[in-house]
Design an enzyme around this catalytic site. Structure first.
Site, PDB file in Angstrom:
ATOM      1  N   CYS A  18       0.576  -1.038   0.066  1.00 55.37           N
ATOM      2  CA  CYS A  18      -0.051  -0.107  -0.053  1.00 55.37           C
ATOM      3  C   CYS A  18       0.927   1.323   0.060  1.00 55.37           C
ATOM      4  CB  CYS A  18      -0.685  -0.007   1.124  1.00 55.37           C
ATOM      5  SG  CYS A  18      -0.071   0.171   2.876  1.00 55.37           S
ATOM      6  N   CYS A 103       2.742   5.781   8.830  1.00 54.55           N
ATOM      7  CA  CYS A 103       1.744   5.912   7.913  1.00 54.55           C
ATOM      8  C   CYS A 103       0.929   7.198   7.779  1.00 54.55           C
ATOM      9  CB  CYS A 103       0.848   4.636   7.738  1.00 54.55           C
ATOM     10  SG  CYS A 103      -0.399   4.818   6.471  1.00 54.55           S
ATOM     11  N   GLU A 133       0.699  -0.545  16.351  1.00 59.36           N
ATOM     12  CA  GLU A 133       0.028   0.586  16.055  1.00 59.36           C
ATOM     13  C   GLU A 133      -0.707   0.834  17.157  1.00 59.36           C
ATOM     14  OE1 GLU A 133      -3.775   1.951  13.069  1.00 59.36           O
ATOM     15  OE2 GLU A 133      -2.360   0.395  12.322  1.00 59.36           O
TER      16      GLU A 133
END
Length: 320
Positions: A18, A103, A133
């Site tokens: 991604c 990100c 995360e």
């Protein structure tokens, strides 16, 4: 020589890298080009050993904590999963040069958390305990400001503080369906709970799960190329299993695929988690060709054109 049996392969699109993963890897590569080795990276830059080992060969040094890094002036990169605020604060205290590869979609969740906290809301974070995360997101706020909910059972029993309004945010790599169930329970129990202005689960996670849902009913087996510590890859296996695929397996490399598990299968699906490069999908196809003649069809459910910019400190060298 006996003719190889035919195997129909459905390739999921989108699959693999991604924009956030691509950006994080480029940050390490560009830092190595500009500043030379070593470039230190706190935690795996993304959850894929192939990627990590490739960067190690270029001169990246992966560490778990900042106290493993000498004061040699070389850059340190924070991984794509994000870090608690205490980490850049410690880097600044030590006068380290650091590059944040978080990100941007994870950073968006961090800003949401701060926004809700500034409005005196208690935050419920839907996510998986101990995932980097989640640790990074909870670390944006003071201890006690966030309550973690991992599943529907916890959503039914969680007792957040009753003296403040509530809001929820989510980890970006969750199962879309699982998260919807948790959210429904929370909204039923706490009708005034504030929701994200825009879905927290990232576009790449959503698209990869949608592609698996499209393919799974057509095949007898789904192969997910990814790592067992990659949340989005694990979710793809779960999604495939629920969408009527008889078998769903994860492999990290082509050599990991046991061809005995493919015996008797005529239609197979292949996808890759967001941190798995396309070369690993090619390895799986090469492994299957050892025994089968492949007829390959790509099923594309979405086109991804997202590109995230590099940090300003690296952008000039990348364009050059």
């Amino acid at each position: 020589m006996a003719e190889k049996p035919l195997l129909h392969v459905f390739l999921a699109g989108p699959r693999g890298f991604c924009a956030g993963v691509d950006r994080a890897i480029k940050i390490v590569e560009e830092a190595l080009k500009r500043y030379g080795a070593p470039v230190y990276v706190r935690h795996e830059i993304v959850h894929n050993r192939f990627v990590v080992e490739a960067l190690e060969r270029q001169g990246a040094v992966f560490v778990e904590e900042l106290d493993e890094i000498p004061n040699d002036g070389q850059p340190v990169v924070f991984s794509a999963h994000g870090v608690p605020k205490s980490i850049p604060a410690e880097a600044e205290r030590r006068e380290m040069f650091f590059l944040d590869a978080t990100c941007p979609l994870v950073s968006k969740v961090h800003r949401e958390a701060e926004h809700h906290f500034s409005r005196d809301r208690h935050l419920i974070l839907i996510g998986h305990a101990r995932h980097p995360e989640v640790i990074g997101t909870m670390g944006q706020l003071p201890p006690g400001a966030v309550t973690l909910v991992e599943d529907e059972e916890q959503a039914r029993t969680v007792e957040p503080p009753s003296d403040r309004p509530l809001a929820f945010i989510t980890q970006t790599t969750l199962s879309v369906d699982d998260t919807a169930g948790i959210v429904n329970i929370l909204q039923s129990r706490f009708p005034q709970i504030a929701a994200p202005a825009k879905e927290d689960i990232c576009y790449a996670t959503t698209n990869r799960q949608a592609a698996v849902k499209e393919i799974a009913p057509k095949v007898e087996m789904m192969i997910v190329v990814g790592a067992p510590n990659s949340s989005n890859s694990v979710r793809l296996v779960e999604v495939a299993g629920r969408a009527s695929t008889a078998k769903a397996v994860m492999v990290q490399r082509g050599r990991d695929l046991d061809l005995a598990t493919v015996e008797g299968v005529s239609r197979i699906g292949i996808t890759a988690g967001a941190s798995a490069p396309e070369v690993l999908v090619e390895e799986v196809l090469a492994r299957l060709r050892e025994r089968y003649t492949l007829e390959i069809e790509e099923i594309v459910v979405a086109e991804e054109k997202v590109i995230f910019k590099l940090p300003a400190a690296l952008a000039a060298s990348a364009s050059a």
